[in-house]
Write a protein that holds these residues in place. Structure first.
Motif, PDB file in Angstrom:
ATOM      1  N   ALA A  44       0.817  -1.213   0.000  1.00  0.00           N
ATOM      2  CA  ALA A  44       0.000   0.000   0.000  1.00  0.00           C
ATOM      3  C   ALA A  44       0.852   1.265   0.000  1.00  0.00           C
ATOM      4  CB  ALA A  44      -0.922   0.002   1.221  1.00  0.00           C
ATOM      5  N   ALA A  45       2.161   1.124  -0.188  1.00  0.00           N
ATOM      6  CA  ALA A  45       3.057   2.274  -0.071  1.00  0.00           C
ATOM      7  C   ALA A  45       2.766   3.370  -1.092  1.00  0.00           C
ATOM      8  CB  ALA A  45       4.502   1.815  -0.200  1.00  0.00           C
ATOM      9  N   SER A  46       2.299   2.999  -2.284  1.00  0.00           N
ATOM     10  CA  SER A  46       2.062   3.994  -3.339  1.00  0.00           C
ATOM     11  C   SER A  46       0.608   4.452  -3.414  1.00  0.00           C
ATOM     12  CB  SER A  46       2.481   3.429  -4.700  1.00  0.00           C
ATOM     13  OG  SER A  46       1.666   2.319  -5.053  1.00  0.00           O
ATOM     14  N   ILE A  47      -0.260   3.917  -2.546  1.00  0.00           N
ATOM     15  CA  ILE A  47      -1.687   4.252  -2.611  1.00  0.00           C
ATOM     16  C   ILE A  47      -1.935   5.652  -2.068  1.00  0.00           C
ATOM     17  CG2 ILE A  47      -3.983   3.705  -1.702  1.00  0.00           C
ATOM     18  CD1 ILE A  47      -3.246   0.808  -1.705  1.00  0.00           C
ATOM     19  N   GLU A  48      -2.741   6.410  -2.801  1.00  0.00           N
ATOM     20  CA  GLU A  48      -3.254   7.690  -2.337  1.00  0.00           C
ATOM     21  C   GLU A  48      -4.759   7.700  -2.553  1.00  0.00           C
ATOM     22  OE1 GLU A  48      -1.195  10.636  -4.585  1.00  0.00           O
ATOM     23  OE2 GLU A  48       0.578  10.618  -3.284  1.00  0.00           O
ATOM     24  N   VAL A  49      -5.514   8.018  -1.527  1.00  0.00           N
ATOM     25  CA  VAL A  49      -6.967   8.124  -1.641  1.00  0.00           C
ATOM     26  C   VAL A  49      -7.317   9.597  -1.787  1.00  0.00           C
ATOM     27  CG1 VAL A  49      -9.198   7.701  -0.553  1.00  0.00           C
ATOM     28  CG2 VAL A  49      -7.335   6.046  -0.279  1.00  0.00           C
ATOM     29  N   LYS A  50      -7.927   9.929  -2.898  1.00  0.00           N
ATOM     30  CA  LYS A  50      -8.329  11.311  -3.155  1.00  0.00           C
ATOM     31  C   LYS A  50      -9.663  11.569  -2.467  1.00  0.00           C
ATOM     32  CE  LYS A  50      -9.817  14.332  -6.915  1.00  0.00           C
ATOM     33  NZ  LYS A  50     -10.078  14.421  -8.368  1.00  0.00           N
ATOM     34  N   ASN A  53     -12.248  17.528   2.451  1.00  0.00           N
ATOM     35  CA  ASN A  53     -12.735  17.905   3.771  1.00  0.00           C
ATOM     36  C   ASN A  53     -13.351  19.290   3.654  1.00  0.00           C
ATOM     37  OD1 ASN A  53     -12.889  17.721   6.795  1.00  0.00           O
ATOM     38  ND2 ASN A  53     -11.543  19.500   6.606  1.00  0.00           N
ATOM     39  N   ASN A  54     -14.665  19.360   3.841  1.00  0.00           N
ATOM     40  CA  ASN A  54     -15.401  20.596   3.553  1.00  0.00           C
ATOM     41  C   ASN A  54     -15.139  20.995   2.105  1.00  0.00           C
ATOM     42  OD1 ASN A  54     -16.625  20.876   6.103  1.00  0.00           O
ATOM     43  ND2 ASN A  54     -14.770  21.800   6.943  1.00  0.00           N
ATOM     44  N   GLN A  55     -14.504  22.152   1.866  1.00  0.00           N
ATOM     45  CA  GLN A  55     -14.251  22.609   0.505  1.00  0.00           C
ATOM     46  C   GLN A  55     -12.816  22.352   0.067  1.00  0.00           C
ATOM     47  OE1 GLN A  55     -16.751  23.838  -1.435  1.00  0.00           O
ATOM     48  NE2 GLN A  55     -18.069  23.355   0.297  1.00  0.00           N
ATOM     49  N   ASP A  56     -12.027  21.680   0.886  1.00  0.00           N
ATOM     50  CA  ASP A  56     -10.602  21.507   0.603  1.00  0.00           C
ATOM     51  C   ASP A  56     -10.318  20.109   0.075  1.00  0.00           C
ATOM     52  OD1 ASP A  56     -10.056  24.056   1.534  1.00  0.00           O
ATOM     53  OD2 ASP A  56      -9.823  23.373   3.611  1.00  0.00           O
ATOM     54  N   ALA A  57      -9.735  20.038  -1.129  1.00  0.00           N
ATOM     55  CA  ALA A  57      -9.338  18.754  -1.699  1.00  0.00           C
ATOM     56  C   ALA A  57      -8.072  18.268  -1.020  1.00  0.00           C
ATOM     57  CB  ALA A  57      -9.109  18.903  -3.202  1.00  0.00           C
ATOM     58  N   LEU A  58      -7.968  16.954  -0.850  1.00  0.00           N
ATOM     59  CA  LEU A  58      -6.797  16.385  -0.209  1.00  0.00           C
ATOM     60  C   LEU A  58      -6.549  14.974  -0.717  1.00  0.00           C
ATOM     61  CD1 LEU A  58      -7.512  15.086   3.401  1.00  0.00           C
ATOM     62  CD2 LEU A  58      -9.336  15.728   1.836  1.00  0.00           C
ATOM     63  N   THR A  59      -5.340  14.489  -0.493  1.00  0.00           N
ATOM     64  CA  THR A  59      -4.990  13.096  -0.751  1.00  0.00           C
ATOM     65  C   THR A  59      -4.489  12.491   0.552  1.00  0.00           C
ATOM     66  OG1 THR A  59      -2.772  13.757  -1.483  1.00  0.00           O
ATOM     67  CG2 THR A  59      -4.454  13.425  -3.185  1.00  0.00           C
ATOM     68  N   ILE A  60      -4.801  11.213   0.743  1.00  0.00           N
ATOM     69  CA  ILE A  60      -4.505  10.521   2.000  1.00  0.00           C
ATOM     70  C   ILE A  60      -3.662   9.293   1.695  1.00  0.00           C
ATOM     71  CG2 ILE A  60      -5.516   9.430   4.045  1.00  0.00           C
ATOM     72  CD1 ILE A  60      -8.142  10.949   3.331  1.00  0.00           C
ATOM     73  N   LEU A  62      -0.473   6.413   3.761  1.00  0.00           N
ATOM     74  CA  LEU A  62      -0.144   5.767   5.026  1.00  0.00           C
ATOM     75  C   LEU A  62       0.365   6.753   6.072  1.00  0.00           C
ATOM     76  CD1 LEU A  62       1.661   2.550   3.711  1.00  0.00           C
ATOM     77  CD2 LEU A  62      -0.563   2.639   4.854  1.00  0.00           C
ATOM     78  N   GLU A  63       1.039   7.811   5.622  1.00  0.00           N
ATOM     79  CA  GLU A  63       1.660   8.761   6.551  1.00  0.00           C
ATOM     80  C   GLU A  63       0.682   9.815   7.055  1.00  0.00           C
ATOM     81  OE1 GLU A  63       4.659   8.194   7.625  1.00  0.00           O
ATOM     82  OE2 GLU A  63       4.827   6.464   6.269  1.00  0.00           O
ATOM     83  N   GLY A  64      -0.218  10.253   6.195  1.00  0.00           N
ATOM     84  CA  GLY A  64      -1.136  11.309   6.586  1.00  0.00           C
ATOM     85  C   GLY A  64      -1.841  11.883   5.379  1.00  0.00           C
ATOM     86  N   SER A  65      -2.299  13.121   5.491  1.00  0.00           N
ATOM     87  CA  SER A  65      -3.049  13.760   4.411  1.00  0.00           C
ATOM     88  C   SER A  65      -2.341  15.026   3.958  1.00  0.00           C
ATOM     89  CB  SER A  65      -4.477  14.090   4.853  1.00  0.00           C
ATOM     90  OG  SER A  65      -4.478  14.841   6.053  1.00  0.00           O
ATOM     91  N   LYS A  66      -2.542  15.350   2.683  1.00  0.00           N
ATOM     92  CA  LYS A  66      -1.953  16.537   2.079  1.00  0.00           C
ATOM     93  C   LYS A  66      -3.049  17.336   1.421  1.00  0.00           C
ATOM     94  CE  LYS A  66       1.501  18.035  -1.312  1.00  0.00           C
ATOM     95  NZ  LYS A  66       2.501  17.579  -2.323  1.00  0.00           N
ATOM     96  N   MET A 389     -15.125  13.666   2.480  1.00  0.00           N
ATOM     97  CA  MET A 389     -15.658  12.897   1.359  1.00  0.00           C
ATOM     98  C   MET A 389     -14.513  12.161   0.685  1.00  0.00           C
ATOM     99  SD  MET A 389     -18.948  13.599   1.246  1.00  0.00           S
ATOM    100  CE  MET A 389     -19.421  13.183  -0.425  1.00  0.00           C
ATOM    101  N   TRP A 390     -14.789  10.994   0.130  1.00  0.00           N
ATOM    102  CA  TRP A 390     -13.794  10.209  -0.564  1.00  0.00           C
ATOM    103  C   TRP A 390     -14.040  10.310  -2.064  1.00  0.00           C
ATOM    104  CZ3 TRP A 390     -17.956   8.847   2.066  1.00  0.00           C
ATOM    105  CH2 TRP A 390     -18.956   8.187   1.391  1.00  0.00           C
ATOM    106  N   GLY A 391     -13.016  10.026  -2.841  1.00  0.00           N
ATOM    107  CA  GLY A 391     -13.155  10.093  -4.285  1.00  0.00           C
ATOM    108  C   GLY A 391     -12.737   8.814  -4.967  1.00  0.00           C
ATOM    109  N   ASN A 392     -11.427   8.675  -5.199  1.00  0.00           N
ATOM    110  CA  ASN A 392     -10.965   7.493  -5.922  1.00  0.00           C
ATOM    111  C   ASN A 392      -9.532   7.188  -5.534  1.00  0.00           C
ATOM    112  OD1 ASN A 392      -9.895   9.759  -7.108  1.00  0.00           O
ATOM    113  ND2 ASN A 392      -9.965   8.951  -9.164  1.00  0.00           N
ATOM    114  N   LEU A 393      -9.024   6.079  -6.066  1.00  0.00           N
ATOM    115  CA  LEU A 393      -7.653   5.653  -5.793  1.00  0.00           C
ATOM    116  C   LEU A 393      -6.695   6.303  -6.767  1.00  0.00           C
ATOM    117  CD1 LEU A 393      -8.258   1.841  -5.207  1.00  0.00           C
ATOM    118  CD2 LEU A 393      -7.546   3.497  -3.472  1.00  0.00           C
TER     119      LEU A 393
END
Length: 397
Positions: A44-50, A53-60, A62-66, A389-393
């Motif tokens: 799962a090292a390369s996985i990012e979940v798009k 949070n509210n109006q802010d897009a982020l990617t998640i 193993l380490e955290g969110s950006k 909210m979640w989006g895609n891989l």
């Protein structure tokens, strides 16, 4: 004095909006991460979940969110993101070519070029004509070009059409569209082949028989996920009405190489379709195979089926068990085939709490090599937020 009231109101509203935005975005943002339940984190090292949070897009990961929203204008761009990393990079690096091209289905790519196809009714004509605009971007010299082709469409509905898929095939670009007839509302699937050298239409083909809307409908086509791979097959799922309120689902495969269309009549496929309650099944095309992933709901295992289109037989079936890890899956959001593994993003429950869940399955053995879920870094339970909210891989590499 009265003539200035509009300016005063607009100025006040603008200040209030900017002030509200500043207060909202300046507060600390929650940090999410993929928490491992079992398996090897290397999978799962390369996985990012798009997600958002509210109006802010982020990617998640193993380490955290950006978070990507650093300014008001950039936050607006985040709502316009593509699902394809290459297209996102192109948007910021080559905005002159990408401007106004927002539909990911209209793009294609190979090692040398990015392609885009758009269709729209030609205005001011007595009979309907579609205007196709084909645009090409050359990666090496960063140059773009385009050409237009007009195609008469006398009996089609000018308000119901769209480009569904585009890909390069040698010195041609192929475009699949969905078009509705004007008289009987039948939905048709068309395949257009344009010559890049001659900048003209080489061929238009009707892909199989249309399905009448009053008897049923077809969903959007299922295509090869990797846009760099050759496109041999297209999968369509049909929903046909029967007596009463009952209906049945069918899968059709269209062979682009032979120009043939047929229903997949395998009994296992029919079983999966019959058990597809609440649209909980995802069908993915991977080369000559289709992968069916069926969620069975709370406290029930999920099932994964591999079916080979050329051999016309099931290549394997796997059971994804959930009870051992206190996990239940209600619906799969995204399924990606990569490096001979199946990456699954679903919504369900982990330890009796709602959460997006990530699985990595070995495509050959069916073994669950990794399992995790989206969690929030908090000091106490009252700090937990539930408005993301979640989006895609996506994948970092």
């Amino acid at each position: 004095m009265m003539r200035y009231w509009k300016t005063t109101v607009l100025t006040t509203v603008s200040v209030l909006c900017l002030g509200t935005y500043y207060i909202t975005t300046s507060s600390p943002k929650p940090d999410y991460y993929i928490q491992t339940v079992s398996g090897d984190e290397k999978a799962a090292a390369s996985i990012e979940v798009k997600g958002a949070n509210n109006q802010d897009a982020l990617t998640i990961n193993l380490e955290g969110s950006k978070y990507r929203a650093n300014s008001f204008l950039q936050s607006q761009d985040d709502h316009m993101e593509y699902n394809n990393k290459t297209l996102n990079d192109m948007f910021f690096a080559h905005d002159s070519f990408m401007r106004g091209k927002r539909n990911s289905n209209e793009f294609c790519e190979n090692e040398k070029f990015i392609g885009h196809a758009r269709m729209k009714p030609k205005p001011n004509t007595s009979d309907l004509e579609y205007l196709f605009t084909i645009s090409i971007y050359e990666k090496a010299n960063k140059q773009s070009s385009s050409f237009e082709v007009i195609i008469p469409k006398k009996n089609m509905n000018q308000h119901s059409y769209w480009v569904e898929h585009v890909w390069f095939d040698g010195q041609t670009i192929k475009v699949i569209t969905i078009e509705n007839r004007k008289k009987d509302s039948e939905r048709e699937v068309h395949l257009y082949t344009f010559s890049l050298e001659k900048k003209s239409l080489l061929n238009e083909q009707l892909m199989g028989q249309p399905i009448q809307n009053n008897n049923g409908y077809i969903r959007e086509g299922i295509y090869e996920q990797d846009r760099n791979k050759p496109q041999r097959f297209v999968i369509y799922q049909g929903h046909l009405s029967e007596q009463g309120n009952s209906s049945r689902s069918e899968l059709y495969v269209y062979d682009l190489q032979n120009g043939t269309s047929e229903q997949i009549k395998d009994e296992k496929i029919k079983e999966y379709l019959a058990n597809n309650q609440n649209e909980s099944m995802v069908v993915t095309l991977n080369g000559d195979e289709i992968i069916l992933v069926l969620a069975k709901g709370k406290e029930k295992d999920s099932r994964i089926l591999r079916y080979h289109l050329l051999e016309k037989k099931v290549k394997g079936e796997f059971i994804l068990k959930h009870e051992d890890s206190q996990t239940s899956v209600n619906q799969y959001i995204d399924v990606v085939i990569k490096d001979n593994q199946i990456f699954l993003l679903s919504i369900g429950f982990q330890q009796e709490r709602w959460a997006p869940i990530v699985h990595v399955i070995d495509l050959n053995t069916g073994l669950n090599v990794y399992k995790g879920y989206i969690n929030q870094k908090i000091e106490k339970e009252s700090d937990r937020q539930k408005n993301y909210m979640w989006g895609n891989l996506r994948f970092s590499s």
